[in-house]
Design a protein around this motif. Structure first.
Motif, PDB file in Angstrom:
ATOM      1  N   ASP A   1      10.111  -3.808  -8.010  1.00  0.00           N
ATOM      2  CA  ASP A   1      10.440  -2.815  -6.988  1.00  0.00           C
ATOM      3  C   ASP A   1       9.333  -1.774  -6.844  1.00  0.00           C
ATOM      4  N   PHE A   2       8.712  -1.423  -7.952  1.00  0.00           N
ATOM      5  CA  PHE A   2       7.608  -0.476  -7.883  1.00  0.00           C
ATOM      6  C   PHE A   2       6.439  -1.061  -7.087  1.00  0.00           C
ATOM      7  N   LEU A   3       6.195  -2.355  -7.254  1.00  0.00           N
ATOM      8  CA  LEU A   3       5.131  -3.010  -6.487  1.00  0.00           C
ATOM      9  C   LEU A   3       5.472  -3.050  -5.002  1.00  0.00           C
ATOM     10  N   ILE A   4       6.729  -3.330  -4.692  1.00  0.00           N
ATOM     11  CA  ILE A   4       7.152  -3.355  -3.291  1.00  0.00           C
ATOM     12  C   ILE A   4       7.008  -1.971  -2.675  1.00  0.00           C
ATOM     13  N   CYS A   5       7.432  -0.954  -3.402  1.00  0.00           N
ATOM     14  CA  CYS A   5       7.311   0.418  -2.884  1.00  0.00           C
ATOM     15  C   CYS A   5       5.847   0.809  -2.713  1.00  0.00           C
ATOM     16  N   GLY A   6       4.997   0.365  -3.617  1.00  0.00           N
ATOM     17  CA  GLY A   6       3.571   0.644  -3.474  1.00  0.00           C
ATOM     18  C   GLY A   6       2.967  -0.025  -2.254  1.00  0.00           C
ATOM     19  N   MET A   7       3.321  -1.286  -2.034  1.00  0.00           N
ATOM     20  CA  MET A   7       2.836  -1.983  -0.837  1.00  0.00           C
ATOM     21  C   MET A   7       3.350  -1.299   0.419  1.00  0.00           C
ATOM     22  N   PHE A   8       4.606  -0.875   0.399  1.00  0.00           N
ATOM     23  CA  PHE A   8       5.189  -0.186   1.542  1.00  0.00           C
ATOM     24  C   PHE A   8       4.412   1.095   1.840  1.00  0.00           C
ATOM     25  N   GLY A   9       4.077   1.845   0.806  1.00  0.00           N
ATOM     26  CA  GLY A   9       3.325   3.078   0.993  1.00  0.00           C
ATOM     27  C   GLY A   9       1.948   2.845   1.585  1.00  0.00           C
ATOM     28  N   PHE A  10       1.238   1.840   1.084  1.00  0.00           N
ATOM     29  CA  PHE A  10      -0.088   1.545   1.617  1.00  0.00           C
ATOM     30  C   PHE A  10      -0.021   1.067   3.062  1.00  0.00           C
ATOM     31  N   LEU A  11       0.963   0.241   3.381  1.00  0.00           N
ATOM     32  CA  LEU A  11       1.091  -0.224   4.757  1.00  0.00           C
ATOM     33  C   LEU A  11       1.534   0.893   5.689  1.00  0.00           C
ATOM     34  N   LEU A  12       2.413   1.761   5.206  1.00  0.00           N
ATOM     35  CA  LEU A  12       2.858   2.887   6.027  1.00  0.00           C
ATOM     36  C   LEU A  12       1.695   3.819   6.333  1.00  0.00           C
ATOM     37  N   ALA A  13       0.810   4.009   5.364  1.00  0.00           N
ATOM     38  CA  ALA A  13      -0.344   4.878   5.577  1.00  0.00           C
ATOM     39  C   ALA A  13      -1.300   4.302   6.617  1.00  0.00           C
ATOM     40  N   ALA A  14      -1.291   2.987   6.789  1.00  0.00           N
ATOM     41  CA  ALA A  14      -2.188   2.351   7.747  1.00  0.00           C
ATOM     42  C   ALA A  14      -1.646   2.385   9.172  1.00  0.00           C
ATOM     43  N   THR A  15      -0.387   2.768   9.357  1.00  0.00           N
ATOM     44  CA  THR A  15       0.204   2.797  10.691  1.00  0.00           C
ATOM     45  C   THR A  15       0.004   4.162  11.321  1.00  0.00           C
ATOM     46  N   GLY A  16       0.509   4.323  12.518  1.00  0.00           N
ATOM     47  CA  GLY A  16       0.426   5.612  13.199  1.00  0.00           C
ATOM     48  C   GLY A  16       1.301   6.677  12.560  1.00  0.00           C
ATOM     49  N   ALA A  17       2.260   6.262  11.730  1.00  0.00           N
ATOM     50  CA  ALA A  17       3.151   7.217  11.071  1.00  0.00           C
ATOM     51  C   ALA A  17       2.495   7.858   9.844  1.00  0.00           C
ATOM     52  N   GLY A  18       1.381   7.314   9.395  1.00  0.00           N
ATOM     53  CA  GLY A  18       0.712   7.824   8.196  1.00  0.00           C
ATOM     54  C   GLY A  18       0.374   9.313   8.253  1.00  0.00           C
ATOM     55  N   PRO A  19      -0.296   9.773   9.316  1.00  0.00           N
ATOM     56  CA  PRO A  19      -0.623  11.200   9.385  1.00  0.00           C
ATOM     57  C   PRO A  19       0.622  12.089   9.455  1.00  0.00           C
TER      58      PRO A  19
END
Length: 64
Positions: free
Chosen positions: A28-46
């Motif tokens: 789950d920690f790995l999934i949450c980490g991937m989610f965070g990195f992908l979220l940062a790459a979207t328009g919602a990151g800033p």
């Protein structure tokens, strides 16, 4: 961008499901980490970063 938005949506749903059934492990920690990195790459990151900076500033000004 479309691929990362769909990955963010799928991983977000997976995280919600795992939290809902209370099944938390190291994966789950790995999934949450991937989610965070992908979220940062979207328009919602800033927007997320601005919200976190505002929250940390508010918490830093509190005195106990």
């Amino acid at each position: 961008m479309i691929v990362s938005m769909s990955a963010v949506l799928l991983l977000g749903l997976l995280i919600w499901f795992l939290l809902r059934i209370r099944y938390l492990r190291w994966a789950d920690f790995l999934i949450c980490g991937m989610f965070g990195f992908l979220l940062a790459a979207t328009g919602a990151g800033p927007l997320v970063r601005t919200a976190l900076v505002g929250l940390s500033t508010f918490l830093g000004q509190l005195s106990f």
